[in-house]
Design an enzyme around this catalytic site. Structure first.
Site, PDB file in Angstrom:
ATOM      1  N   HIS A  84     -19.653  77.563  97.831  1.00  0.00           N
ATOM      2  CA  HIS A  84     -18.886  78.696  98.352  1.00  0.00           C
ATOM      3  C   HIS A  84     -19.325  80.002  97.704  1.00  0.00           C
ATOM      4  O   HIS A  84     -19.379  81.052  98.347  1.00  0.00           O
ATOM      5  CB  HIS A  84     -17.390  78.488  98.079  1.00  0.00           C
ATOM      6  CG  HIS A  84     -16.758  77.504  98.998  1.00  0.00           C
ATOM      7  ND1 HIS A  84     -15.686  76.733  98.630  1.00  0.00           N
ATOM      8  CD2 HIS A  84     -17.042  77.157 100.277  1.00  0.00           C
ATOM      9  CE1 HIS A  84     -15.339  75.959  99.644  1.00  0.00           C
ATOM     10  NE2 HIS A  84     -16.138  76.197 100.650  1.00  0.00           N
ATOM     11  N   ARG A 143     -19.784  80.579 113.596  1.00  0.00           N
ATOM     12  CA  ARG A 143     -19.543  79.151 113.369  1.00  0.00           C
ATOM     13  C   ARG A 143     -18.107  78.979 112.866  1.00  0.00           C
ATOM     14  O   ARG A 143     -17.807  79.334 111.735  1.00  0.00           O
ATOM     15  CB  ARG A 143     -20.539  78.601 112.355  1.00  0.00           C
ATOM     16  CG  ARG A 143     -22.001  78.782 112.768  1.00  0.00           C
ATOM     17  CD  ARG A 143     -22.938  78.224 111.701  1.00  0.00           C
ATOM     18  NE  ARG A 143     -24.329  78.348 112.081  1.00  0.00           N
ATOM     19  CZ  ARG A 143     -25.135  79.327 111.678  1.00  0.00           C
ATOM     20  NH1 ARG A 143     -24.662  80.275 110.882  1.00  0.00           N
ATOM     21  NH2 ARG A 143     -26.396  79.367 112.056  1.00  0.00           N
ATOM     22  N   GLU A 190     -29.076  72.987 123.543  1.00  0.00           N
ATOM     23  CA  GLU A 190     -29.702  72.416 122.350  1.00  0.00           C
ATOM     24  C   GLU A 190     -30.049  70.944 122.535  1.00  0.00           C
ATOM     25  O   GLU A 190     -30.608  70.311 121.635  1.00  0.00           O
ATOM     26  CB  GLU A 190     -28.764  72.580 121.142  1.00  0.00           C
ATOM     27  CG  GLU A 190     -27.357  72.081 121.378  1.00  0.00           C
ATOM     28  CD  GLU A 190     -26.382  72.509 120.293  1.00  0.00           C
ATOM     29  OE1 GLU A 190     -26.810  72.787 119.164  1.00  0.00           O
ATOM     30  OE2 GLU A 190     -25.172  72.582 120.601  1.00  0.00           O
ATOM     31  N   ASP A 241     -31.482  72.461 116.758  1.00  0.00           N
ATOM     32  CA  ASP A 241     -31.274  71.118 117.286  1.00  0.00           C
ATOM     33  C   ASP A 241     -32.228  70.797 118.425  1.00  0.00           C
ATOM     34  O   ASP A 241     -32.673  69.649 118.572  1.00  0.00           O
ATOM     35  CB  ASP A 241     -29.825  70.943 117.756  1.00  0.00           C
ATOM     36  CG  ASP A 241     -28.891  70.547 116.620  1.00  0.00           C
ATOM     37  OD1 ASP A 241     -29.378  69.955 115.626  1.00  0.00           O
ATOM     38  OD2 ASP A 241     -27.693  70.833 116.700  1.00  0.00           O
ATOM     39  N   ARG A 246     -34.505  67.631 111.263  1.00  0.00           N
ATOM     40  CA  ARG A 246     -34.753  68.933 110.624  1.00  0.00           C
ATOM     41  C   ARG A 246     -34.425  68.921 109.146  1.00  0.00           C
ATOM     42  O   ARG A 246     -34.830  69.822 108.412  1.00  0.00           O
ATOM     43  CB  ARG A 246     -33.972  70.033 111.333  1.00  0.00           C
ATOM     44  CG  ARG A 246     -32.472  69.857 111.372  1.00  0.00           C
ATOM     45  CD  ARG A 246     -31.819  71.060 111.993  1.00  0.00           C
ATOM     46  NE  ARG A 246     -30.427  70.838 112.318  1.00  0.00           N
ATOM     47  CZ  ARG A 246     -29.551  71.802 112.513  1.00  0.00           C
ATOM     48  NH1 ARG A 246     -29.925  73.049 112.399  1.00  0.00           N
ATOM     49  NH2 ARG A 246     -28.306  71.543 112.820  1.00  0.00           N
ATOM     50  N   CYS A 282     -30.352  81.553 119.386  1.00  0.00           N
ATOM     51  CA  CYS A 282     -29.573  81.742 118.162  1.00  0.00           C
ATOM     52  C   CYS A 282     -30.001  80.819 117.023  1.00  0.00           C
ATOM     53  O   CYS A 282     -29.293  80.690 116.032  1.00  0.00           O
ATOM     54  CB  CYS A 282     -28.078  81.532 118.439  1.00  0.00           C
ATOM     55  SG  CYS A 282     -27.652  79.860 118.945  1.00  0.00           S
TER      56      CYS A 282
END
Length: 565
Positions: free
Chosen positions: A197, A304, A438, A462, A472, A509
């Site tokens: 974080h 997100r 994706e 993706d 990935r 994106c």
């Protein structure tokens, strides 16, 4: 090693920037603690000590939340809320009380033992993000320990002529914000990884920081010269005069480049011959919006929404989510915001269990129940999030992005729910709903999907791994296949063609959006927007301004140019 020798090391994760300064050590982590047995007639006093420390910690968290609210800094408040809930969790405080009572040990010893037990559970979790959440237990426990031992959590910065680089075993997100406000030039933490974080918050506020700097606390001493290189993810203690001189030149060059790039913050995203391609920002939390605004992002191309859910003790209701989305809308001053619906699968086992009510049983989370597939099976979760987004959309330009789409029926189902929710609440029904492209199946039916979508957003991360069968996250497999594989270019071209046919905007994106080797390809394919991390936007805008629109060069095929200006 000689304490006067130059010593260079790599860190696990970085933000951005370079600092040449002096070390100030903050030792507020796992200091030695007293371990002693307490006589039966003294245990009530020990329990009182522990409960007082817990209460003082609660008041401290309350005070920090109020400070952040006054400053308008909201995202670390979510993390502080997690810390407040952990503080009240019986698994931490009541079990510590039980150890004091049952085994007759002092509060520090009992607390440390309970922290270790809880963290051992987190350490056994496969998901790296959730495994790193053991840091939250460590930070909450450390706060209580500081109050038990009467220590300050954050000492005052020492007065130095040079910039101060604070080093410690760990920094909580609130530490990062507080020390940034108090004038720290940079931070280095011994603990932490890519999903910590603290490093996410540092990136959002533009503070140079490194985490996962193993051996840091043994290596550095107060007053040491240090180079914090958050561009390359390295730190150098006691650098030689020659290296200091080199870094001074390097830092000056970066400053010049940054000043040069900042000219583009106020310029439109257009090619040299005036062809428009908007540059937008990918965000995980609201705090990053300030950086997006600073570099002139033309909106949020991908928000997100998982961050809020992962850090919540229970699934947030619609009003809670809506408040969060409204803060984002206001933070970008009315620019468009695309909110992706929850993309959760077996890679987040605790959240998956909270939604599905059972453990994830699949062998491969990337190919399992995730994104719209998961939300379709638990429509209450979907309806709650859609209600929150539509509630917030009454105050700004908001679009809904549906992840992991593979069928027309999935898009129709989401659109029907959006319409039904708007009718129920009397809201305007003009919120665009788009498909994230994706999955190769979505590319193959792009023409059909475009007829039920208001926009497309191509998720190249993706799309690459699914098309090339290359994980990935597996460096060896991913290295086998280049991003410019002909199949990838054809898939993007096919999707863009379907978008033009149905007159809907098409954006990219994924990682490729920030790759300047792809910018010309996207321009010539008539991609309407690229969305990327905010710190890439100025470089891509400058590069775009040097290009000319040549649609006949796109994908190696001739076609008519677009009239978009």
């Amino acid at each position: 090693m000689n304490r006067h020798e130059e010593s260079a090391h790599q860190a696990a994760a970085k933000s951005l920037g370079i600092v040449i300064g002096r070390v100030q050590k903050l030792v507020h982590g796992r200091l030695p603690i007293p371990e002693r047995h307490v006589a039966a007639d003294q245990r009530s006093q020990e329990l009182d000590r522990f409960r007082k420390a817990v209460e003082e910690t609660r008041q401290e968290l309350e005070h920090e939340c109020k400070q952040l609210e006054r400053l308008g800094i909201h995202d670390p408040m979510l993390i502080l809320e997690v810390h407040r809930m952990l503080l009240a969790d019986p698994e931490l405080n009541e079990k510590t009380v039980e150890l004091i009572e049952r085994e007759g040990i002092n509060a520090e010893w009992a607390l440390r033992r309970r922290m270790d037990e809880i963290q051992a559970v987190f350490a056994s979790i496969e998901d790296p993000y959730l495994r790193e959440r053991s840091e939250d237990i460590e930070q909450v426990g450390s706060r209580i320990m500081q109050h038990l031992q009467g220590r300050r959590a954050l000492p005052e910065l020492q007065p130095n002529r040079e910039p101060t680089v604070l080093v410690s075993d760990d920094f909580s997100p609130i530490d990062v914000v507080s020390l940034w406000r108090f004038g720290a030039a940079g931070l280095i933490a011994e603990q932490g990884g890519a999903n910590a974080h603290s490093i996410i918050v540092a990136r959002g506020i533009g503070l140079p920081m490194l985490v996962g700097a193993h051996g840091l606390m043994d290596e550095v001493q107060d007053g040491d010269d240090i180079i914090l290189d958050a561009e390359l993810g390295r730190w150098v203690c006691r650098p030689s005069k020659a290296l200091l001189a080199q870094y001074a030149v390097f830092k000056h060059a970066l400053d010049v480049v940054h000043e040069d790039l900042m000219v583009y913050a106020s310029r439109p995203s257009r090619s040299a011959d005036g062809h428009a391609m908007a540059l937008m920002a990918n965000l995980e939390f609201v705090e990053e919006a300030a950086m997006a605004q600073k570099v002139g992002a033309e909106g949020i191309g991908l928000f997100r929404s998982e961050f809020m859910f992962v850090n919540a003790r229970q699934l947030p209701d619609a009003p809670t989510q809506a408040r969060y989305y409204r803060r984002l809308i206001h933070a970008v001053d009315g620019k468009p915001v695309i909110i992706r619906l929850l993309d959760i699968g077996g890679d987040k086992p605790l959240l998956f269990r909270a939604i599905a009510g059972h453990e994830y049983a699949g062998a491969n989370p990337a190919l399992g129940l995730r994104g719209i597939r998961l939300l379709k099976q638990w429509p209450d979760i979907l309806d709650t999030q859609l209600t929150a987004i539509l509630m917030a959309a009454q105050e700004g330009q908001v679009k809904v992005l549906v992840p992991m789409v593979a069928t027309v029926e999935e898009m129709e189902m989401v659109r029907e729910r959006v319409e039904r929710i708007c009718r129920r609440h009397g809201w305007r029904y003009d919120v665009p709903v788009g498909a994230m492209i994706e999955v190769p199946a979505a590319v193959m039916i792009a023409d059909e999907l475009a007829s039920v979508s208001d926009f497309f957003s191509i998720g190249t991360n993706d799309l690459l791994q699914y098309t090339l069968a290359a994980d990935r996250n597996d460096e060896e497999a991913a290295a086998l296949y280049p991003a410019r594989h002909p199949a990838i270019i054809k898939m993007i071209e096919h999707t863009a063609k379907a978008g033009r046919k149905h007159d809907i905007p098409v954006a990219v994106c994924g990682e490729l959006a920030a790759d300047d080797e792809w910018t010309e390809t996207f321009l010539n394919l008539d991609i309407d927007a690229l969305s990327m991390s905010a710190h890439h936007i100025l470089g891509i805008r400058k590069h775009l301004a040097r290009l000319n629109y040549r649609p006949e060069h796109a994908g190696g095929q001739n076609r008519e140019p677009s009239s978009r200006k």
